[in-house]
Write an enzyme that holds these catalytic residues in place. Structure first.
Site, mmCIF file in Angstrom:
data_model
loop_
_atom_site.group_PDB
_atom_site.id
_atom_site.type_symbol
_atom_site.label_atom_id
_atom_site.label_comp_id
_atom_site.label_asym_id
_atom_site.label_seq_id
_atom_site.Cartn_x
_atom_site.Cartn_y
_atom_site.Cartn_z
ATOM 1 N N HIS A 121 0.851 -1.191 0.000
ATOM 2 C CA HIS A 121 0.000 0.000 0.000
ATOM 3 C C HIS A 121 0.885 1.239 0.000
ATOM 4 O O HIS A 121 1.916 1.280 0.679
ATOM 5 C CB HIS A 121 -0.896 -0.007 1.241
ATOM 6 C CG HIS A 121 -1.494 1.329 1.563
ATOM 7 N ND1 HIS A 121 -1.053 2.108 2.623
ATOM 8 C CD2 HIS A 121 -2.482 2.045 0.972
ATOM 9 C CE1 HIS A 121 -1.764 3.220 2.672
ATOM 10 N NE2 HIS A 121 -2.628 3.214 1.682
ATOM 11 N N THR A 124 0.190 9.074 -0.748
ATOM 12 C CA THR A 124 0.753 10.376 -0.382
ATOM 13 C C THR A 124 -0.226 11.450 -0.846
ATOM 14 O O THR A 124 -0.894 11.297 -1.873
ATOM 15 C CB THR A 124 2.144 10.627 -0.986
ATOM 16 O OG1 THR A 124 2.108 10.446 -2.405
ATOM 17 C CG2 THR A 124 3.170 9.682 -0.390
ATOM 18 N N ARG A 125 -0.300 12.525 -0.082
ATOM 19 C CA ARG A 125 -1.331 13.525 -0.347
ATOM 20 C C ARG A 125 -0.879 14.905 0.148
ATOM 21 O O ARG A 125 -0.025 15.019 1.020
ATOM 22 C CB ARG A 125 -2.636 13.128 0.341
ATOM 23 C CG ARG A 125 -2.474 12.941 1.839
ATOM 24 C CD ARG A 125 -3.655 12.222 2.474
ATOM 25 N NE ARG A 125 -3.412 11.980 3.893
ATOM 26 C CZ ARG A 125 -2.806 10.900 4.377
ATOM 27 N NH1 ARG A 125 -2.385 9.954 3.556
ATOM 28 N NH2 ARG A 125 -2.619 10.749 5.669
ATOM 29 N N HIS A 184 -9.594 -5.427 16.779
ATOM 30 C CA HIS A 184 -10.493 -6.564 16.986
ATOM 31 C C HIS A 184 -9.833 -7.899 16.641
ATOM 32 O O HIS A 184 -10.360 -8.950 16.991
ATOM 33 C CB HIS A 184 -11.798 -6.376 16.201
ATOM 34 C CG HIS A 184 -11.637 -6.412 14.715
ATOM 35 N ND1 HIS A 184 -11.318 -5.307 13.968
ATOM 36 C CD2 HIS A 184 -11.779 -7.433 13.827
ATOM 37 C CE1 HIS A 184 -11.269 -5.635 12.693
ATOM 38 N NE2 HIS A 184 -11.542 -6.925 12.567
ATOM 39 N N GLY A 268 -16.410 11.380 -2.574
ATOM 40 C CA GLY A 268 -15.538 10.819 -3.605
ATOM 41 C C GLY A 268 -16.199 9.687 -4.372
ATOM 42 O O GLY A 268 -17.302 9.245 -4.054
#
Length: 284
Positions: A121, A124-125, A184, A268
């Site tokens: 995974h 980046t933003r 969990h 989105g």
């Protein structure tokens, strides 16, 4: 019409170029693999976020490959703007007093066919509210962990981060360990990497350079890990382990992942948001 400033244009352009480079690298790996099925190619689907009359807009491009090395690989880019809901704005850096925002970034999830090849995974933003910051990271998600590959992945990130600030890697490695914990199930989602958010050192160019280097380092290390494993044989038991691990991956993304929440809360594209889910998984 929403006008981008120089920083917003630079970030958007980089994420688009990184998408192109990653897609090309994965397609080359598809070409290197033998098999009766044709080599996979990315199919790109553009989407728009309609303006609802309040300055909301933008969109993105979803790129998905289904091939003989990668059962499903998705590399998405998006650039959106608008206003957060009053409730969600309270959770976002710099948005509690002014809910307007801009966000651009790249999000990638790769689910290989061979269980010996690690899933991965990357995200980046760049976000703008009343503040400006970068966030993201990269983490390795093997169904059948290999200590040598885990070390190689972390070494690449450690060396990269050290070029920018010696404090980054230990801090962001710990952040990833905390973030990718599945309460969990009482276990981590994968073998870690780095995760960072609200990166605003006061030097925008420095922070942008680090974010670019995260993407460039991923582009260097991950194809090397794939090539080490993609031709190795695997058993039915290995495949079952992989499918069960994918169930864990899906649980994290649907219950805890911030990117999933952000995408759904800001209108989105649902297919792009849920691109991260594996094509096949198992719970038993």
């Amino acid at each position: 019409m929403y006008e981008l400033d120089d920083q917003q244009r630079a970030a958007q352009s980089w994420f688009s170029r990184l998408r192109d480079d990653i897609c090309s690298a994965l397609e080359r790996l598809e070409d290197e693999a033998a098999g009766p099925a044709p080599a996979g190619r990315f199919q790109r689907t553009a989407w728009d976020r309609p303006d609802a009359g309040g300055g909301h807009g933008g969109g993105g491009v979803m790129s998905v490959l289904k091939g003989r090395v990668f059962e499903k690989a998705g590399v998405n880019i998006s650039t959106v703007h608008g206003e957060f809901s009053p409730e969600f704005a309270k959770q976002i850096n710099g948005a509690s007093d002014d809910p307007r925002f801009f966000a651009t970034g790249i999000s990638l999830v790769i689910h290989p066919l061979n269980p010996l090849v690690p899933a991965v995974h990357l995200n980046t933003r760049f976000l703008v509210t009343t503040r400006r910051w970068f966030g993201g990271g990269a983490d390795l998600n093997p169904a059948l962990p290999d200590d040598g590959q885990t070390k190689a992945f972390h070494d690449a990130l450690r060396i990269m981060a050290g070029r920018h600030d010696p404090a980054y890697y230990p801090a962001y490695k710990k952040w990833a360990e905390d973030y990718f914990w599945v309460p969990h199930r009482n276990r981590h989602r994968g073998v870690g990497g780095i995760f960072y958010d609200h990166l605003d050192s006061g030097d925008w160019a420095k922070d942008f350079a680090f974010t670019q280097d995260v993407g460039a380092t991923f582009l260097d290390i991950y194809p090397r890990l794939v090539r080490e494993k993609m031709h190795q044989p695997y058993s039915a038991a290995d495949r079952l382990t992989q499918l069960r691990y994918r169930g864990l991956y899906a649980e994290f993304n649907l219950v805890y992942d911030r990117g999933t929440t952000f995408g759904l809360k800001t209108g989105g594209n649902v297919d792009a948001i849920l691109m991260s889910l594996p094509p096949e998984a198992r719970w038993d």
